[in-house]
Write a protein that holds these residues in place. Structure first.
Motif, short mmCIF file in Angstrom:
data_model
loop_
_atom_site.label_atom_id
_atom_site.label_comp_id
_atom_site.label_asym_id
_atom_site.label_seq_id
_atom_site.Cartn_x
_atom_site.Cartn_y
_atom_site.Cartn_z
N ALA A 1 -48.32 91.36 82.65
CA ALA A 1 -47.95 90.35 83.32
C ALA A 1 -47.74 90.32 84.96
CB ALA A 1 -47.02 89.59 82.74
N GLY A 2 -47.60 91.78 85.39
CA GLY A 2 -47.30 92.04 86.83
C GLY A 2 -45.96 92.51 87.04
N ALA A 3 -45.33 92.78 88.25
CA ALA A 3 -44.34 93.11 88.41
C ALA A 3 -43.18 92.32 88.34
CB ALA A 3 -44.37 93.67 90.16
N PHE A 4 -41.96 92.99 87.83
CA PHE A 4 -40.85 91.96 87.64
C PHE A 4 -39.58 92.69 87.94
CE2 PHE A 4 -41.69 94.19 83.75
CZ PHE A 4 -40.41 94.59 83.12
N GLN B 1 -33.34 100.52 77.50
CA GLN B 1 -34.16 99.24 77.44
C GLN B 1 -34.24 98.54 78.68
OE1 GLN B 1 -35.74 98.14 74.32
NE2 GLN B 1 -35.65 100.33 73.78
N VAL B 2 -35.25 97.86 79.15
CA VAL B 2 -35.71 97.01 80.44
C VAL B 2 -35.45 95.80 79.76
CG1 VAL B 2 -37.05 96.68 82.22
CG2 VAL B 2 -37.09 98.64 81.50
N ARG B 3 -34.65 94.93 80.51
CA ARG B 3 -34.95 93.39 80.18
C ARG B 3 -35.13 92.78 81.57
NH1 ARG B 3 -31.30 95.56 76.88
NH2 ARG B 3 -31.02 94.93 74.75
N ASP B 4 -35.71 91.48 81.57
CA ASP B 4 -36.13 90.82 82.86
C ASP B 4 -35.06 90.12 83.24
OD1 ASP B 4 -37.52 89.25 84.54
OD2 ASP B 4 -39.27 89.00 83.63
N ILE B 5 -34.70 90.32 84.75
CA ILE B 5 -33.49 89.60 85.21
C ILE B 5 -33.81 88.10 85.51
CG2 ILE B 5 -32.47 89.66 87.61
CD1 ILE B 5 -32.49 92.53 88.11
N ARG B 6 -34.99 87.89 85.40
CA ARG B 6 -35.42 86.30 85.61
C ARG B 6 -34.95 85.41 84.33
NH1 ARG B 6 -41.68 87.59 87.23
NH2 ARG B 6 -41.16 88.65 85.14
N VAL C 1 -32.16 86.05 82.87
CA VAL C 1 -30.84 85.65 83.06
C VAL C 1 -30.39 84.84 84.66
CG1 VAL C 1 -28.65 86.73 83.50
CG2 VAL C 1 -30.28 87.77 82.10
N LEU C 2 -31.18 85.31 85.57
CA LEU C 2 -31.11 84.41 87.08
C LEU C 2 -32.55 84.14 87.26
CD1 LEU C 2 -29.00 87.38 88.52
CD2 LEU C 2 -28.07 85.28 87.73
N PRO C 3 -32.87 82.86 87.08
CA PRO C 3 -34.31 82.43 87.33
C PRO C 3 -34.86 82.40 88.64
CG PRO C 3 -33.04 81.07 85.79
CD PRO C 3 -31.91 81.89 86.06
N GLU C 4 -33.76 82.12 89.65
CA GLU C 4 -34.02 82.09 91.01
C GLU C 4 -34.36 83.47 91.64
OE1 GLU C 4 -29.65 82.69 90.71
OE2 GLU C 4 -31.21 81.81 89.75
N ILE C 5 -34.16 84.55 90.95
CA ILE C 5 -34.42 85.99 91.47
C ILE C 5 -35.86 86.31 91.08
CG2 ILE C 5 -33.78 88.41 91.26
CD1 ILE C 5 -31.72 86.62 92.61
N ARG C 6 -36.62 86.57 92.15
CA ARG C 6 -38.11 86.81 92.05
C ARG C 6 -38.18 88.34 92.23
NH1 ARG C 6 -38.82 83.38 88.64
NH2 ARG C 6 -40.87 83.96 88.71
N THR C 7 -37.54 88.80 93.12
CA THR C 7 -37.61 90.30 93.35
C THR C 7 -36.29 91.03 93.32
OG1 THR C 7 -37.34 90.13 95.79
CG2 THR C 7 -39.66 89.72 94.62
N THR C 8 -35.97 92.28 93.21
CA THR C 8 -34.53 92.93 93.38
C THR C 8 -33.99 92.55 94.63
OG1 THR C 8 -35.69 94.90 93.91
CG2 THR C 8 -35.14 94.59 91.47
N GLU D 1 -40.12 103.59 78.79
CA GLU D 1 -41.28 104.37 78.63
C GLU D 1 -42.67 103.38 78.62
OE1 GLU D 1 -37.90 106.92 77.60
OE2 GLU D 1 -38.61 104.87 76.85
N GLY D 2 -42.20 102.25 78.16
CA GLY D 2 -43.36 101.25 77.94
C GLY D 2 -43.80 100.46 79.15
N VAL D 3 -43.13 100.57 80.12
CA VAL D 3 -43.67 99.69 81.52
C VAL D 3 -43.75 100.90 82.72
CG1 VAL D 3 -42.35 97.75 80.61
CG2 VAL D 3 -41.05 99.46 81.90
N GLY D 4 -44.43 100.38 83.64
CA GLY D 4 -44.45 101.14 85.08
C GLY D 4 -43.23 100.78 85.74
N VAL D 5 -43.15 101.80 86.44
CA VAL D 5 -41.73 102.16 87.18
C VAL D 5 -42.11 102.03 88.67
CG1 VAL D 5 -39.61 103.17 87.68
CG2 VAL D 5 -40.64 103.19 85.44
#
Length: 346
Positions: free
Chosen positions: A23-26, A34-39, A41-48, A81-85
């Motif tokens: 789906a792209g960068a997040f 384990q990676v979880r999507d910050i968005r 939790v914080l929907p207004e955050i689009r980038t770090t 290991e399942g996502v790009g970094v």
């Protein structure tokens, strides 16, 4: 996020990074691999980079999720290991780089490069450099130069050897990410502007450092250090609240499995507060700026071994994760500028 001083680990600790999926960068936060999507939790955050506007309160919100098993289960997660970094802070900002800032490294380089009296022995060069640098710590300034965002690469990206420049060297360093605008900050207040820490490998073409055609200038850090992929960064930004003592971190680099750098961050000539105070005395530091604090001893110049096609570098710093970069050989095509001046550049 680990503790080697015997203190109990913080079970609510996490790291922050930028990851890619189909789906792209997040922006994500990492707990127990384990990676979880910050968005989520914080929907207004689009980038770090958006986190810095309310850094502490945003961290509090993420930490509350980490502390709640039900919330963590609701969010799910995928293995790292399942996502790009990607480099953890996006958008990537400028790099403020401290040169010659580990005492033992400075002394090694003084001997390797014969920086001193032409008739001095290695022992004399070491002793004279030690005296000079101890005096610089007491009364002088750090040496800081700048790197550009386009040279930054990810913690697991290939490092591309350039078509112009030889003796490509490694320099693993502790990176300090600035979390708020800072200008003329006193050393005693410097940690207040630190968002967190990361790993940076400051790759250098040693043959491109000297400028023999411009004796008054002497060195050219732009061309020696700002080529594409020359700053592998990450994998994570670990918030400062989870790094209780940044002066007690172990830095290591292995080349093809063999230890080349192995030191702790307590050997800095100018410590982190001094670097921030000095840099902010001249420039306005912005959230997301990356201050790298200098390389400990054990570079290729010391070992008389530089990077080659197929080499594998593995770098780590206590609690900040690890990098693994494969070295790729030059493309074989010299850029037009250097092609027109091929005899002038190594």
């Amino acid at each position: 996020m680990s503790h080697e001083d015997g203190a109990a680990p913080d079970t609510t600790a996490f790291a922050i990074g930028t990851f890619t999926s189909e789906a792209g960068a997040f922006p994500g936060f990492v707990v127990d691999g384990q990676v979880r999507d910050i968005r989520e939790v914080l929907p207004e955050i689009r980038t770090t980079g958006d986190l810095f506007a309310e850094w502490e309160s945003n961290l509090d919100a993420l930490q509350a999720v980490v502390a709640d098993p039900d919330e963590r289960a609701r969010l799910g997660g995928v293995p790292v290991e399942g996502v790009g970094v990607l480099p953890p802070v996006q958008p990537i900002g400028p790099i403020l780089a401290a040169g010659a800032n580990y005492r033992e490294h400075i002394l090694q380089m003084s001997v390797v490069h014969k920086l001193g009296r032409s008739d001095a022995t290695d022992e004399e060069l070491w002793a004279e450099a030690a005296a000079e640098n101890d005096e610089r710590r007491r009364s002088g300034d750090p040496y800081i130069w700048t790197g550009i965002p386009s040279a930054v690469s990810g913690a697991f990206d290939d490092v591309q050897l350039p078509d112009v420049g030889d003796d490509i060297d490694w320099e693993v360093e502790l990176g300090v990410v600035i979390g708020r605008t800072a200008h003329r900050v006193a050393a005693e207040d410097a940690y207040d502007v630190v968002a967190g820490y990361t790993i940076v490998n400051d790759i250098t073409s040693r043959t491109l450092v000297p400028r023999t055609d411009m004796a008054l200038i002497g060195t050219d850090w732009f061309r020696a250090k700002n080529q594409p992929t020359f700053f592998p960064t990450g994998p994570y930004l670990v918030p400062a609240r989870f790094v209780p003592d940044p002066t007690a971190l172990r830095i290591q680099l292995r080349l093809n499995g063999e230890i080349k750098q192995d030191a702790t961050t307590d050997d800095l000539l100018f410590d982190i507060p001094s670097l921030i105070a000095y840099a902010s005395s001249i420039a306005i530091l912005r959230p997301g700026d990356l201050l790298i604090t200098g390389s400990p001893p054990g570079n290729g110049s010391h070992w008389k071994r530089f990077l080659r096609d197929g080499d594998v570098m593995e770098a780590s710093i206590t609690g900040l994760g690890a990098q693994r970069n494969v070295v790729r050989g030059p493309s074989g095509t010299v850029p037009p500028w250097q092609a027109s001046r091929v005899s002038a550049v190594s």
